[in-house]
Scaffold this motif. Structure first.
Motif, PDB file in Angstrom:
ATOM      1  N   VAL A   9     -23.237  30.679 -83.135  1.00 16.84           N
ATOM      2  CA  VAL A   9     -22.442  32.088 -83.572  1.00 16.84           C
ATOM      3  C   VAL A   9     -22.541  32.037 -84.909  1.00 16.84           C
ATOM      4  N   ASN A  10     -22.879  33.018 -85.575  1.00 16.64           N
ATOM      5  CA  ASN A  10     -22.664  33.056 -87.122  1.00 16.64           C
ATOM      6  C   ASN A  10     -22.154  34.243 -87.484  1.00 16.64           C
ATOM      7  N   GLN A  11     -20.857  34.055 -87.866  1.00 13.82           N
ATOM      8  CA  GLN A  11     -20.103  35.158 -88.296  1.00 13.82           C
ATOM      9  C   GLN A  11     -20.099  35.286 -89.837  1.00 13.82           C
ATOM     10  N   LEU A  12     -20.567  36.552 -90.237  1.00 13.87           N
ATOM     11  CA  LEU A  12     -20.603  36.588 -91.787  1.00 13.87           C
ATOM     12  C   LEU A  12     -19.387  37.419 -92.377  1.00 13.87           C
ATOM     13  N   SER A  13     -18.917  37.247 -93.492  1.00 12.74           N
ATOM     14  CA  SER A  13     -18.184  38.090 -94.301  1.00 12.74           C
ATOM     15  C   SER A  13     -18.705  38.090 -95.772  1.00 12.74           C
ATOM     16  N   CYS A  14     -18.666  39.247 -96.487  1.00 10.00           N
ATOM     17  CA  CYS A  14     -19.403  39.464 -97.741  1.00 10.00           C
ATOM     18  C   CYS A  14     -18.624  40.091 -98.768  1.00 10.00           C
ATOM     19  N   ARG A  15     -18.942  39.867 -99.978  1.00  8.84           N
ATOM     20  CA  ARG A  15     -18.542  40.559-101.277  1.00  8.84           C
ATOM     21  C   ARG A  15     -19.810  41.121-101.913  1.00  8.84           C
ATOM     22  N   GLY A  16     -19.901  42.285-102.218  1.00  6.02           N
ATOM     23  CA  GLY A  16     -21.124  42.933-102.737  1.00  6.02           C
ATOM     24  C   GLY A  16     -22.378  42.937-101.897  1.00  6.02           C
ATOM     25  N   CYS A  17     -21.682  43.413-100.646  1.00  8.96           N
ATOM     26  CA  CYS A  17     -22.286  43.507 -99.429  1.00  8.96           C
ATOM     27  C   CYS A  17     -23.838  44.141 -99.206  1.00  8.96           C
ATOM     28  N   ASP A  18     -23.913  45.225-100.167  1.00  9.40           N
ATOM     29  CA  ASP A  18     -24.944  46.045-100.270  1.00  9.40           C
ATOM     30  C   ASP A  18     -26.283  45.010-100.795  1.00  9.40           C
ATOM     31  N   THR A  19     -25.792  44.095-101.520  1.00  9.80           N
ATOM     32  CA  THR A  19     -26.873  43.168-102.169  1.00  9.80           C
ATOM     33  C   THR A  19     -26.723  41.695-101.702  1.00  9.80           C
ATOM     34  N   THR A  20     -26.019  41.619-100.793  1.00  9.76           N
ATOM     35  CA  THR A  20     -25.377  40.340-100.400  1.00  9.76           C
ATOM     36  C   THR A  20     -25.201  39.130-101.415  1.00  9.76           C
ATOM     37  N   ASP A  21     -24.325  39.658-102.448  1.00 14.60           N
ATOM     38  CA  ASP A  21     -24.279  38.871-103.770  1.00 14.60           C
ATOM     39  C   ASP A  21     -23.422  37.540-103.145  1.00 14.60           C
ATOM     40  N   THR A  22     -22.398  37.593-102.317  1.00 15.94           N
ATOM     41  CA  THR A  22     -21.817  36.486-101.830  1.00 15.94           C
ATOM     42  C   THR A  22     -21.239  36.678-100.284  1.00 15.94           C
ATOM     43  N   VAL A  23     -21.902  35.630 -99.601  1.00 16.20           N
ATOM     44  CA  VAL A  23     -21.876  35.793 -98.121  1.00 16.20           C
ATOM     45  C   VAL A  23     -21.022  34.552 -97.429  1.00 16.20           C
ATOM     46  N   LEU A  24     -20.079  34.516 -96.996  1.00 14.00           N
ATOM     47  CA  LEU A  24     -19.368  33.348 -96.300  1.00 14.00           C
ATOM     48  C   LEU A  24     -19.687  33.331 -94.912  1.00 14.00           C
ATOM     49  N   VAL A  25     -20.263  32.045 -94.221  1.00 14.53           N
ATOM     50  CA  VAL A  25     -20.807  31.987 -93.001  1.00 14.53           C
ATOM     51  C   VAL A  25     -19.960  30.995 -92.252  1.00 14.53           C
ATOM     52  N   TYR A  26     -19.260  31.295 -91.071  1.00 15.66           N
ATOM     53  CA  TYR A  26     -18.689  30.493 -90.149  1.00 15.66           C
ATOM     54  C   TYR A  26     -19.559  30.543 -89.094  1.00 15.66           C
ATOM     55  N   SER A  27     -19.809  29.224 -88.934  1.00 10.35           N
ATOM     56  CA  SER A  27     -20.980  28.909 -88.001  1.00 10.35           C
ATOM     57  C   SER A  27     -20.608  27.940 -86.993  1.00 10.35           C
ATOM     58  N   TYR A  28     -20.670  28.362 -85.517  1.00  9.72           N
ATOM     59  CA  TYR A  28     -20.373  27.237 -84.647  1.00  9.72           C
ATOM     60  C   TYR A  28     -20.921  27.372 -83.290  1.00  9.72           C
ATOM     61  N   SER A  29     -20.883  26.693 -82.252  1.00  4.53           N
ATOM     62  CA  SER A  29     -21.397  26.711 -80.949  1.00  4.53           C
ATOM     63  C   SER A  29     -20.576  26.180 -80.033  1.00  4.53           C
ATOM     64  N   ASP A  30     -21.148  25.739 -78.921  1.00  2.00           N
ATOM     65  CA  ASP A  30     -20.431  25.282 -77.655  1.00  2.00           C
ATOM     66  C   ASP A  30     -20.245  23.632 -77.979  1.00  2.00           C
ATOM     67  N   ARG A  31     -20.946  22.991 -78.829  1.00  2.00           N
ATOM     68  CA  ARG A  31     -21.095  21.789 -79.178  1.00  2.00           C
ATOM     69  C   ARG A  31     -20.672  21.307 -80.674  1.00  2.00           C
ATOM     70  N   GLN A  32     -20.719  22.192 -81.386  1.00  2.00           N
ATOM     71  CA  GLN A  32     -20.316  22.270 -82.992  1.00  2.00           C
ATOM     72  C   GLN A  32     -18.937  23.269 -83.012  1.00  2.00           C
ATOM     73  N   LEU A  38     -21.665  28.665 -97.516  1.00  2.23           N
ATOM     74  CA  LEU A  38     -21.378  29.944 -98.723  1.00  2.23           C
ATOM     75  C   LEU A  38     -23.003  30.213 -99.240  1.00  2.23           C
ATOM     76  N   TYR A  39     -23.193  31.468 -99.309  1.00  2.00           N
ATOM     77  CA  TYR A  39     -24.560  31.953 -99.995  1.00  2.00           C
ATOM     78  C   TYR A  39     -24.278  32.859-101.119  1.00  2.00           C
ATOM     79  N   SER A  40     -25.124  32.607-102.318  1.00  3.67           N
ATOM     80  CA  SER A  40     -25.245  33.331-103.270  1.00  3.67           C
ATOM     81  C   SER A  40     -26.578  34.212-103.608  1.00  3.67           C
ATOM     82  N   GLY A  41     -26.218  35.295-103.244  1.00  2.00           N
ATOM     83  CA  GLY A  41     -27.412  36.117-103.424  1.00  2.00           C
ATOM     84  C   GLY A  41     -28.157  36.140-104.842  1.00  2.00           C
ATOM     85  N   LYS A  42     -27.139  36.043-105.965  1.00  2.23           N
ATOM     86  CA  LYS A  42     -27.754  35.896-107.290  1.00  2.23           C
ATOM     87  C   LYS A  42     -28.234  34.657-107.714  1.00  2.23           C
TER      88      LYS A  42
END
Length: 663
Positions: A347-370, A376-380
């Protein structure tokens, strides 16, 4: 600063795969401490610009602290708030420079009866101010001037960037909440003003809903056995009643008001089973007939997603068996698909700033085992950063896999179960089994993801079955209401049927099964060995109800008088009219029938299921010639708060299960 928080820049997400870890020695299990220590990293939040990231961090044996990361710098993260006697438990941004954070003593059961302590602080760690006190007389700190008293609590937020929160003044009469008065409270100036100077629409208003601008739009009140809802427009004006329902029979329940001023509610689908999200038609005074969002097989649990400073709805996060995101924003929808391909099986939950261009995206990623990690992704710059793992002591490859299934009970009713299989085990091998029963019981047991109790048991070689038996919520009104007045009866049969299903599949060893659980789950564990002793070789019951009648009688419990009067007689049974049924399904009345080994554990300061439940059950078992293993944690309440007690308890559970299922 721990290496855990050191930023690691890479150019491609594929490079973020975990490096091989040194294998544990053959036969050495994952330490019990790894499952039950505080989370190493949690609650990460991006600042409005996306440059700064605040989170809660912890090391084993230390208090949780507030840490600040500059995502555009190689500098290590800084601790900006740390206390000796309390933990930082959550954080939110009010503006680019100002944050608020919550504190609690997570190892002190008394803290559960205290208010949440709230502070404001600047991003650089300066100007920390205490906003809301936790206790009337013995607060842990005097810094920050004159905070609000602990009868105030956070109930909403003002407009983005206003630095205002909305606090409710909670009024009580004989420990019962009577009404809540809301105030705007500026976290930098600590100025307080009434949200509305109008008289409330009812003298017992306790619930308030606000739009994204912080304006009050909906209230709820209780009157006898009824719940009332009142609405008014963004411009203010008179409140008008839009619903009046019996406690357990509401035609709709409020969800949220969006940035366009639309009011949404949850209501049952056309077949009267699963809840859906509907827009409320204010002109007609009723929900619109067609749903905005429907989740067949599940009750809708929806969170609206938006970007800081904007009223636009970006999408919705929905809980099915796992968490799913429905993006309305095209850029985020496309980016979600990319991340899901790069991190499959999670499950990859995203929150963003500059969402229309995905300038900055924080990803919280988890699973049954993780247990989870933050990326953190920088679109720039098209680069990724690994920020840290939630539980660094857990090796993903050594964890079990969890499967969500739906099965049929003996009477044909369908209900879900979760099955967690030990890592490396074969489906063709029948394993010793633990049926793990959730509390509530009118609650959802879990969602797909990492669950410490189940994973710990799986790491010890047990198949773990977690039924969402009738009476559980989240899977339809039919399943939930089928549990009314069925404690120890059809609800108990579902647990036996879940085990039988796994035995028939060849997954579970039907001759080596134990039943375990806390609160209602503890009750079910005792009823399992009392009424289904041919199925269960042992029972583990912690903070468990042993006599449903005591829930009505014990005056020092924290169950409200309204619940005892209006909901419990319908969901559990009327203490007068159903006295015979309650007695027939009270474990203390059935102690003579319990021949299997029992482990009982309680918190001395438990206010939900007071210790008297355990003491009476212990005495009854001793009188029946079946002395139970007995554990009381003096400083605990309804469940275990202190890591040392969690470790001690599960270590003793492991030994108990090994004696009864493996020897």
């Amino acid at each position: 600063m721990d290496k855990l928080y050191k930023l690691a820049r890479v150019t491609a997400l594929a490079a973020l795969s975990l490096a091989p870890l040194a294998p544990q020695a053959a036969g050495v299990p994952v330490p019990v401490e790894a499952f039950f220590q505080p989370r190493d990293l949690s609650g990460a939040r991006l600042s409005p610009s996306g440059r700064w990231l605040a989170a809660v961090g912890a090391k084993t044996g230390e208090r949780k602290k507030l840490i600040m990361m500059d995502t555009q710098s190689e500098d290590p993260p800084r601790v900006i708030a740390l206390f000796e006697t309390v933990d930082v438990v959550a954080v939110e941004w009010m503006s680019e420079d100002t944050l608020i954070f919550w504190v609690d003593d997570t190892e002190d059961v008394d803290a559960r009866s205290k208010a949440a302590g709230v502070f404001s602080i600047q991003r650089d760690g300066k100007e920390m101010k205490r906003l809301l006190r936790r206790d009337w007389d013995n607060d842990f700190s005097q810094r920050g001037g004159k905070p609000l008293e602990p009868n105030f609590g956070l109930i909403g937020y003002g407009a983005d960037g206003s630095n205002e929160i909305i606090v409710g003044d909670h009024h009580f009469l004989k420990r019962e909440l009577t009404h809540v008065t809301p105030y705007y409270f500026n976290v930098t100036t600590r100025a307080k003003r009434l949200v509305t100077t109008d008289d409330p629409p009812h003298k017992r208003v306790t619930g308030w809903w606000f739009d994204p601008q912080g304006r009050p739009r909906l209230t709820s009140a209780t009157d006898g056995g009824e719940v009332l809802y009142f609405y008014r427009g963004a411009e203010g004006g008179a409140w008008r009643e839009i619903g009046r329902f019996p406690w357990l029979h509401q035609a709709f329940q409020p969800a949220f008001v969006d940035g366009e001023g639309r009011f949404f509610v949850y209501m049952l689908d056309k077949l009267g089973n699963y809840t859906e999200l509907h827009e409320f038609d204010l002109a007609k005074g009723a929900p619109k007939p067609e749903p905005l969002l429907t989740t067949p097989g599940f009750d809708a649990e929806v969170t609206r997603l938006k970007e800081f400073g904007s009223t636009r709805t970006l999408g919705y996060r929905v809980t099915l068996d796992d968490s799913e995101t429905v993006w309305l924003n095209p850029a985020m929808k496309a980016f979600q698909q990319q991340v899901d391909k790069l991190l499959p099986g999670r499950v990859n939950q995203l929150s963003c700033r500059g969402c229309d261009t995905t300038d900055t995206v924080l990803v919280y990623s988890y699973s049954d085992r993780q247990p989870g990690e933050y990326l953190l992704y920088s679109g720039k710059t098209k680069t990724w950063q690994r920020l840290g793992q939630v539980m660094a002591g857990i090796e993903e490859r050594r964890m079990g896999t969890t499967e969500f299934l739906r099965i049929k009970a003996r009477d044909g009713m369908e209900f879900p179960i979760w099955v967690t299989r030990p890592a490396g085990s074969k489906p063709t091998t029948a394993l010793p089994t633990v049926v793990l029963v959730h509390g509530g019981p009118t609650a959802r047991g879990r969602s797909w993801g990492f669950e410490s109790n189940a994973q710990f048991l799986a790491s010890r070689g047990y198949l773990v079955i977690e039924p969402e038996f009738r009476g559980s919520s989240g899977f339809g009104d039919k399943l939930m209401r089928a549990g009314f007045k069925q404690w120890g009866q059809a609800m108990q049969d579902d647990l036996a049927d879940a085990l039988k299903f796994a035995v028939d599949k060849g997954w579970a060893d039907g001759k080596r099964a134990c039943i375990a659980g806390g609160s209602y789950g503890g009750y079910a564990a005792l009823m399992g060995v009392a009424k289904q002793g041919d199925l269960f070789r042992c029972a583990v019951s912690w903070v468990g109800v042993t006599d449903p009648r005591l829930m009505f009688e014990v005056h020092w419990s924290d169950i409200s008088s309204d619940a005892k009067k209006y909901s419990m007689p319908e969901t559990i049974g009327d203490p007068v009219k159903d006295a015979g049924m309650l007695a027939a399904n009270a474990p203390i009345e059935l102690a003579q029938r319990i021949k299997a080994p029992v482990l009982l554990a309680y918190g001395y300061q438990d206010k939900r299921v007071p210790l008297v439940h355990g003491e009476k059950m212990r005495s009854a078992l001793v009188a029946a010639g079946n002395k139970p293993e007995w554990i009381v944690y003096d400083e605990e309440g309804h469940g275990w708060s202190r890591p040392k007690n969690k470790v001690d308890f599960w270590t003793k559970v492991e030994a108990f299960l090994d004696r009864n299922l493996k020897q």
